[in-house]
Design a protein around this motif. Structure first.
Motif, PDB file in Angstrom:
ATOM      1  N   ALA A 164     -19.985  37.852 -11.780  1.00  0.00           N
ATOM      2  CA  ALA A 164     -21.055  36.642 -12.063  1.00  0.00           C
ATOM      3  C   ALA A 164     -21.415  35.764 -10.794  1.00  0.00           C
ATOM      4  O   ALA A 164     -22.570  35.793 -10.598  1.00  0.00           O
ATOM      5  N   GLU A 165     -20.423  35.591  -9.984  1.00  0.00           N
ATOM      6  CA  GLU A 165     -20.577  34.800  -8.827  1.00  0.00           C
ATOM      7  C   GLU A 165     -21.430  35.553  -7.780  1.00  0.00           C
ATOM      8  O   GLU A 165     -22.647  35.206  -7.274  1.00  0.00           O
ATOM      9  N   GLU A 166     -21.205  36.838  -7.698  1.00  0.00           N
ATOM     10  CA  GLU A 166     -22.027  37.941  -6.788  1.00  0.00           C
ATOM     11  C   GLU A 166     -23.528  37.796  -7.319  1.00  0.00           C
ATOM     12  O   GLU A 166     -24.282  37.755  -6.413  1.00  0.00           O
ATOM     13  N   GLN A 167     -23.676  38.063  -8.411  1.00  0.00           N
ATOM     14  CA  GLN A 167     -25.035  38.172  -9.033  1.00  0.00           C
ATOM     15  C   GLN A 167     -25.879  36.882  -8.956  1.00  0.00           C
ATOM     16  O   GLN A 167     -26.969  36.902  -8.617  1.00  0.00           O
ATOM     17  N   ILE A 168     -25.129  35.981  -9.091  1.00  0.00           N
ATOM     18  CA  ILE A 168     -25.889  34.507  -8.903  1.00  0.00           C
ATOM     19  C   ILE A 168     -26.225  34.181  -7.198  1.00  0.00           C
ATOM     20  O   ILE A 168     -27.395  33.828  -7.460  1.00  0.00           O
ATOM     21  N   GLN A 169     -25.311  34.539  -6.594  1.00  0.00           N
ATOM     22  CA  GLN A 169     -25.721  34.478  -5.008  1.00  0.00           C
ATOM     23  C   GLN A 169     -26.886  35.183  -4.735  1.00  0.00           C
ATOM     24  O   GLN A 169     -27.732  34.856  -3.851  1.00  0.00           O
ATOM     25  N   SER A 170     -26.677  36.576  -5.196  1.00  0.00           N
ATOM     26  CA  SER A 170     -27.849  37.470  -5.073  1.00  0.00           C
ATOM     27  C   SER A 170     -29.291  36.775  -5.407  1.00  0.00           C
ATOM     28  O   SER A 170     -30.259  37.125  -4.678  1.00  0.00           O
ATOM     29  N   ALA A 171     -29.221  36.284  -6.495  1.00  0.00           N
ATOM     30  CA  ALA A 171     -30.568  35.677  -7.042  1.00  0.00           C
ATOM     31  C   ALA A 171     -30.979  34.609  -6.239  1.00  0.00           C
ATOM     32  O   ALA A 171     -31.950  34.350  -6.171  1.00  0.00           O
ATOM     33  N   LYS A 189     -30.285  33.794  -3.196  1.00  0.00           N
ATOM     34  CA  LYS A 189     -31.116  34.120  -1.925  1.00  0.00           C
ATOM     35  C   LYS A 189     -32.405  34.490  -2.168  1.00  0.00           C
ATOM     36  O   LYS A 189     -33.023  34.286  -1.165  1.00  0.00           O
ATOM     37  N   ALA A 190     -32.641  35.138  -3.129  1.00  0.00           N
ATOM     38  CA  ALA A 190     -34.064  35.702  -3.416  1.00  0.00           C
ATOM     39  C   ALA A 190     -35.233  34.372  -3.807  1.00  0.00           C
ATOM     40  O   ALA A 190     -36.176  34.584  -3.410  1.00  0.00           O
ATOM     41  N   LEU A 191     -34.724  33.218  -4.024  1.00  0.00           N
ATOM     42  CA  LEU A 191     -35.488  32.185  -3.978  1.00  0.00           C
ATOM     43  C   LEU A 191     -36.024  31.303  -2.669  1.00  0.00           C
ATOM     44  O   LEU A 191     -35.246  31.123  -1.964  1.00  0.00           O
ATOM     45  N   VAL A 192     -37.189  31.578  -2.435  1.00  0.00           N
ATOM     46  CA  VAL A 192     -37.911  30.977  -1.100  1.00  0.00           C
ATOM     47  C   VAL A 192     -38.771  30.055  -1.302  1.00  0.00           C
ATOM     48  O   VAL A 192     -39.266  29.631  -0.206  1.00  0.00           O
ATOM     49  N   ALA A 193     -39.213  29.561  -2.451  1.00  0.00           N
ATOM     50  CA  ALA A 193     -40.332  28.891  -2.787  1.00  0.00           C
ATOM     51  C   ALA A 193     -40.411  27.401  -1.961  1.00  0.00           C
ATOM     52  O   ALA A 193     -41.148  26.970  -1.352  1.00  0.00           O
ATOM     53  N   VAL A 194     -38.957  26.758  -2.281  1.00  0.00           N
ATOM     54  CA  VAL A 194     -38.898  25.656  -1.519  1.00  0.00           C
ATOM     55  C   VAL A 194     -39.084  25.649   0.073  1.00  0.00           C
ATOM     56  O   VAL A 194     -39.746  24.876   0.763  1.00  0.00           O
ATOM     57  N   SER A 195     -38.422  26.673   0.708  1.00  0.00           N
ATOM     58  CA  SER A 195     -38.278  26.685   1.956  1.00  0.00           C
ATOM     59  C   SER A 195     -39.758  26.985   2.604  1.00  0.00           C
ATOM     60  O   SER A 195     -40.274  26.512   3.403  1.00  0.00           O
TER      61      SER A 195
END
Length: 163
Positions: free
Chosen positions: A140-147, A149-155
């Motif tokens: 679960a931690e691996e999947q959440i961290q992967s997801a 990392k894909a969020l770039v909207a704010v930066s």
């Protein structure tokens, strides 16, 4: 005014007003928690500083106007007034939004998302057989961290607002 009251008065986040202060917005007295001193800011000075800052930014964008004739200056002023009133009208009817306001909302949602997603692995691990809980938590931690990392909207939005 206090920092909090000025933020409400300007319809800005407290952190945004703090950034303004860091950039040179005048203050009467700086806060000092150790001595129990609160922020004191003259709202008129703050608004004047913001207007001057805005005018400087506009002047930088339009360039040197010293060689402009009076008629050209009047025409350009009329165009800027028309654009300004169009933007204000669009804001009023919610057709457009201020970038910083949207970034602040996105940042709040992002923080909430991080907090809630951080609890998911433990919640899942607590609901499965004890022998499997460590492996389930890790997956679960691996999947959440992967997801995440894909969020770039704010930066990306912050980069674009600075340019």
């Amino acid at each position: 005014m206090s920092l909090q009251k000025l933020a409400a008065f300007l319809n800005r986040d407290r952190n945004t007003v703090q950034k303004y202060i860091d950039q040179g917005m005048p203050v009467v007295e700086r806060a000092d928690r150790d001595r129990g001193i609160s922020w004191i800011i003259d709202s008129a000075d703050a608004v004047r500083w913001l207007e001057e800052r805005s005018a400087t930014k506009v002047a930088e964008k339009i360039g040197d106007v010293r060689g402009m004739s009076e008629d050209e200056a009047k025409a350009q002023t009329a165009v800027y007034k028309m654009i300004s009133s169009s933007v204000a009208a669009a804001e009023d009817i919610r057709m457009v939004a201020k970038i910083q306001d949207m970034l602040d909302l996105m940042r709040q949602d992002y923080v909430e998302l991080l907090l809630r997603l951080g609890a998911v692995p433990d919640t899942i691990a607590g609901k499965v057989d004890a022998k499997m809980s460590a492996k389930v938590r890790a997956i679960a931690e691996e999947q959440i961290q992967s997801a995440l990392k894909a969020l770039v909207a704010v930066s990306e939005a912050e980069k674009r607002s600075k340019s």
